[in-house]
Motif scaffolding. Structure first.
Motif, PDB file in Angstrom:
ATOM      1  N   VAL A 140      18.626  10.253  -1.370  1.00  0.00           N
ATOM      2  CA  VAL A 140      18.601  11.541  -0.666  1.00  0.00           C
ATOM      3  C   VAL A 140      17.376  11.528   0.243  1.00  0.00           C
ATOM      4  CG1 VAL A 140      18.400  14.037  -0.875  1.00  0.00           C
ATOM      5  CG2 VAL A 140      19.761  12.755  -2.541  1.00  0.00           C
ATOM      6  N   ASN A 141      17.609  11.666   1.544  1.00  0.00           N
ATOM      7  CA  ASN A 141      16.527  11.592   2.523  1.00  0.00           C
ATOM      8  C   ASN A 141      16.518  12.819   3.419  1.00  0.00           C
ATOM      9  OD1 ASN A 141      15.550   8.998   1.782  1.00  0.00           O
ATOM     10  ND2 ASN A 141      17.206   8.037   2.948  1.00  0.00           N
ATOM     11  N   ALA A 142      15.321  13.289   3.700  1.00  0.00           N
ATOM     12  CA  ALA A 142      15.153  14.277   4.766  1.00  0.00           C
ATOM     13  C   ALA A 142      15.217  13.528   6.097  1.00  0.00           C
ATOM     14  CB  ALA A 142      13.821  14.992   4.621  1.00  0.00           C
ATOM     15  N   ALA A 143      15.874  14.123   7.075  1.00  0.00           N
ATOM     16  CA  ALA A 143      16.045  13.439   8.367  1.00  0.00           C
ATOM     17  C   ALA A 143      15.694  14.383   9.504  1.00  0.00           C
ATOM     18  CB  ALA A 143      17.485  12.951   8.515  1.00  0.00           C
ATOM     19  N   ARG A 144      15.029  13.820  10.502  1.00  0.00           N
ATOM     20  CA  ARG A 144      14.753  14.577  11.720  1.00  0.00           C
ATOM     21  C   ARG A 144      16.005  14.584  12.580  1.00  0.00           C
ATOM     22  NH1 ARG A 144       8.902  14.646  13.154  1.00  0.00           N
ATOM     23  NH2 ARG A 144       9.561  14.513  15.325  1.00  0.00           N
ATOM     24  N   ILE A 145      16.161  15.603  13.394  1.00  0.00           N
ATOM     25  CA  ILE A 145      17.405  15.752  14.154  1.00  0.00           C
ATOM     26  C   ILE A 145      17.541  14.725  15.263  1.00  0.00           C
ATOM     27  CG2 ILE A 145      17.591  18.207  13.601  1.00  0.00           C
ATOM     28  CD1 ILE A 145      16.476  18.843  16.347  1.00  0.00           C
ATOM     29  N   GLY A 163      18.550  18.121   6.518  1.00  0.00           N
ATOM     30  CA  GLY A 163      17.567  18.491   7.525  1.00  0.00           C
ATOM     31  C   GLY A 163      16.153  18.533   6.960  1.00  0.00           C
ATOM     32  N   TRP A 164      15.179  18.196   7.794  1.00  0.00           N
ATOM     33  CA  TRP A 164      13.773  18.178   7.364  1.00  0.00           C
ATOM     34  C   TRP A 164      13.319  19.548   6.838  1.00  0.00           C
ATOM     35  CZ3 TRP A 164      11.427  13.317   7.991  1.00  0.00           C
ATOM     36  CH2 TRP A 164      10.070  13.231   7.641  1.00  0.00           C
ATOM     37  N   PRO A 165      13.609  20.644   7.548  1.00  0.00           N
ATOM     38  CA  PRO A 165      13.192  21.966   7.026  1.00  0.00           C
ATOM     39  C   PRO A 165      13.893  22.325   5.715  1.00  0.00           C
ATOM     40  CG  PRO A 165      13.666  22.074   9.373  1.00  0.00           C
ATOM     41  CD  PRO A 165      14.170  20.751   8.906  1.00  0.00           C
ATOM     42  N   ALA A 166      15.206  22.024   5.613  1.00  0.00           N
ATOM     43  CA  ALA A 166      15.940  22.358   4.392  1.00  0.00           C
ATOM     44  C   ALA A 166      15.420  21.551   3.209  1.00  0.00           C
ATOM     45  CB  ALA A 166      17.430  22.097   4.589  1.00  0.00           C
ATOM     46  N   ALA A 167      15.090  20.275   3.439  1.00  0.00           N
ATOM     47  CA  ALA A 167      14.551  19.441   2.364  1.00  0.00           C
ATOM     48  C   ALA A 167      13.214  19.994   1.874  1.00  0.00           C
ATOM     49  CB  ALA A 167      14.392  18.004   2.850  1.00  0.00           C
ATOM     50  N   THR A 168      12.419  20.512   2.797  1.00  0.00           N
ATOM     51  CA  THR A 168      11.102  21.060   2.429  1.00  0.00           C
ATOM     52  C   THR A 168      11.238  22.355   1.645  1.00  0.00           C
ATOM     53  OG1 THR A 168      10.136  20.046   4.411  1.00  0.00           O
ATOM     54  CG2 THR A 168       8.883  21.790   3.349  1.00  0.00           C
ATOM     55  N   GLU A 169      12.090  23.261   2.125  1.00  0.00           N
ATOM     56  CA  GLU A 169      12.191  24.590   1.521  1.00  0.00           C
ATOM     57  C   GLU A 169      13.058  24.617   0.260  1.00  0.00           C
ATOM     58  OE1 GLU A 169      13.591  27.166   4.583  1.00  0.00           O
ATOM     59  OE2 GLU A 169      11.943  26.673   5.957  1.00  0.00           O
ATOM     60  N   PHE A 182      10.546  18.875  -0.693  1.00  0.00           N
ATOM     61  CA  PHE A 182      10.087  17.662   0.010  1.00  0.00           C
ATOM     62  C   PHE A 182       8.667  17.888   0.529  1.00  0.00           C
ATOM     63  CE2 PHE A 182      10.204  15.380   4.252  1.00  0.00           C
ATOM     64  CZ  PHE A 182       9.913  14.140   3.716  1.00  0.00           C
ATOM     65  N   ASP A 183       7.797  16.878   0.342  1.00  0.00           N
ATOM     66  CA  ASP A 183       6.382  17.036   0.707  1.00  0.00           C
ATOM     67  C   ASP A 183       6.072  16.707   2.160  1.00  0.00           C
ATOM     68  OD1 ASP A 183       6.653  14.302   0.750  1.00  0.00           O
ATOM     69  OD2 ASP A 183       5.205  13.894  -0.849  1.00  0.00           O
ATOM     70  N   GLY A 184       7.087  16.292   2.949  1.00  0.00           N
ATOM     71  CA  GLY A 184       6.864  16.022   4.370  1.00  0.00           C
ATOM     72  C   GLY A 184       6.353  14.639   4.687  1.00  0.00           C
TER      73      GLY A 184
END
Length: 408
Positions: free
Chosen positions: A137-142, A218-224, A228-230
């Protein structure tokens, strides 16, 4: 006044000649008298030639496919990932490292993914938590797909709106393992203890194969939502082709100024180039095997011609008695041998080309059989035929007419 040779002043007849056309006709007649034996011998040559042509053709098509991928995807992509620390501790890239890379003047595109610790993706919430199928599971930039040259097989990619909500795009392998093909917003996956809607499925990404087995949010969804620590786990960067080496040298200190030795930089296109080199090495090995098959075919031709000489002693003796010279007999049997090998070589070249075309079509590869391969195959078969027929032809030429006729 006698009519002899011009300028000879004698009545001796001119020496008989066996023209190339006559040699071909006589050789064809000799082979047609024993069709089954000729076909089997030619088949031995054809197998060797077809093997060599197919090996070279398939390898060339494979390399052309790789070269085509490199032309389409580009060779200017670099990836940055955490390396090894001296103490063996886990290395993490600074959250601001993506922006720092973007400040390098030669960089044209930059994006990243970040591994979401402790998160896994399942088809539903009833699946055993241990059955993760090794899916990340990865956060991804658009801007990820534009940077890595990826494409969407179905559905859509994350945009600024979707990146804020619990939506997910699956890599090609991840979608296959989860059994998901619908991307119309009606299918969800259990991801990190939350339901995420599947909005897209990617095509395989040649330069970033790690994305194939990943669930990308999405990066914001993974964080919130997922905590996700960024910190990016992989940074993807494209720069001007002429500045690749310069940028590659700058990236470690740019990403992690305090510990540049803990940053690993790689060039994904090098893996594709290595694959092409490996294919070329394998081709050399398979060509050697094809050469062995061709040698076996040549031995078969030699065996056929030796037997033909023994069986046709009467024919040889009769021809010699009627005026054929040793050279005529030698050329007849040598012509049969070359013609036999040539027929096998032509058939083998055609068969090898067909095999290459069919195999390339099944793999969606370009057909890239070099013309020199066909020319080389023809030359090789003629040479094999000449070498295989040299001894039987010489033996037939040395046979005395009286000894040959005595077997009648």
């Amino acid at each position: 006044m006698s009519a002899g040779r011009p300028g000879s002043g004698r009545g001796d007849p001119a020496p008989s000649r066996l023209r190339p056309r006559d040699t071909l006709r006589v050789a064809a007649s000799g082979l047609s008298a024993r069709p089954l034996r000729a076909v089997l011998s030619a088949l031995g040559i054809a197998v060797g030639v077809a093997a060599m042509v197919a090996v070279v053709g398939i390898s060339a098509s494979s390399r052309e496919q790789v070269n085509q991928q490199l032309r389409e995807l580009g060779t200017n992509l670099l990836t940055v990932a955490p390396g090894q620390s001296f103490t063996g501790e886990e290395v993490r890239l600074p959250p601001e490292s993506v922006d720092m890379v973007d400040r390098i003047p030669a960089v044209t595109d930059v994006s990243a993914i970040g591994a979401v610790a402790g998160a896994a993706v399942y088809r539903n919430d009833e699946i055993d938590p241990g059955q993760t199928n090794a899916l990340a599971v990865n956060a991804a930039r658009i801007d990820l797909l534009d940077t890595v040259g990826g494409t969407v097989a179905s559905g859509r990619w994350l945009d600024e709106a979707l990146a804020e909500y619990p939506t997910v795009v699956l890599g090609a392998t991840a979608a296959e393992l989860l059994g998901i093909s619908r991307t119309d917003g009606t299918v969800g996956v259990w991801l990190g203890g939350e339901w995420f809607t599947v909005v897209g499925v990617l095509d395989p990404v040649a330069l970033a194969p790690e994305l194939d087995s990943a669930a990308l949010v999405g990066w914001p969804a993974a964080t919130e939502i997922l905590g996700f620590d960024g910190s990016p786990s992989t940074i993807y960067e494209r720069s001007d082709e002429a500045a690749i080496e310069e940028v590659q040298a700058l990236l470690p200190a740019t990403v992690n100024p305090e510990h540049p030795e803990e940053v690993a930089v790689s060039r994904p296109s090098d893996a594709l180039a290595a694959q092409a080199a490996a294919d070329e090495t394998l081709t050399t090995l398979l060509l050697a095997l094809g050469g062995v098959a061709l040698l076996v075919g040549g031995i078969g031709v030699a065996n056929t011609m030796v037997i033909a000489v023994l069986e046709r002693r009467t024919e040889i003796g009769l021809r010699r008695a009627l005026g054929a010279t040793r050279a005529h007999v030698r050329r007849q049997f040598l012509g049969e041998s070359v013609l036999l090998a040539g027929l096998g070589g032509t058939g083998g070249a055609v068969l090898g080309g067909i095999v290459t075309a069919v195999f390339a079509a099944t793999r969606d590869w370009p057909f890239a059989l070099p013309l020199w391969v066909l020319a080389g195959a023809a030359a090789a078969t003629v040479l094999v035929g000449a070498l295989a027929g040299a001894y039987p032809a010489a033996r037939a030429a040395r046979m005395p007419p009286t000894a040959a006729l005595s077997s009648v």
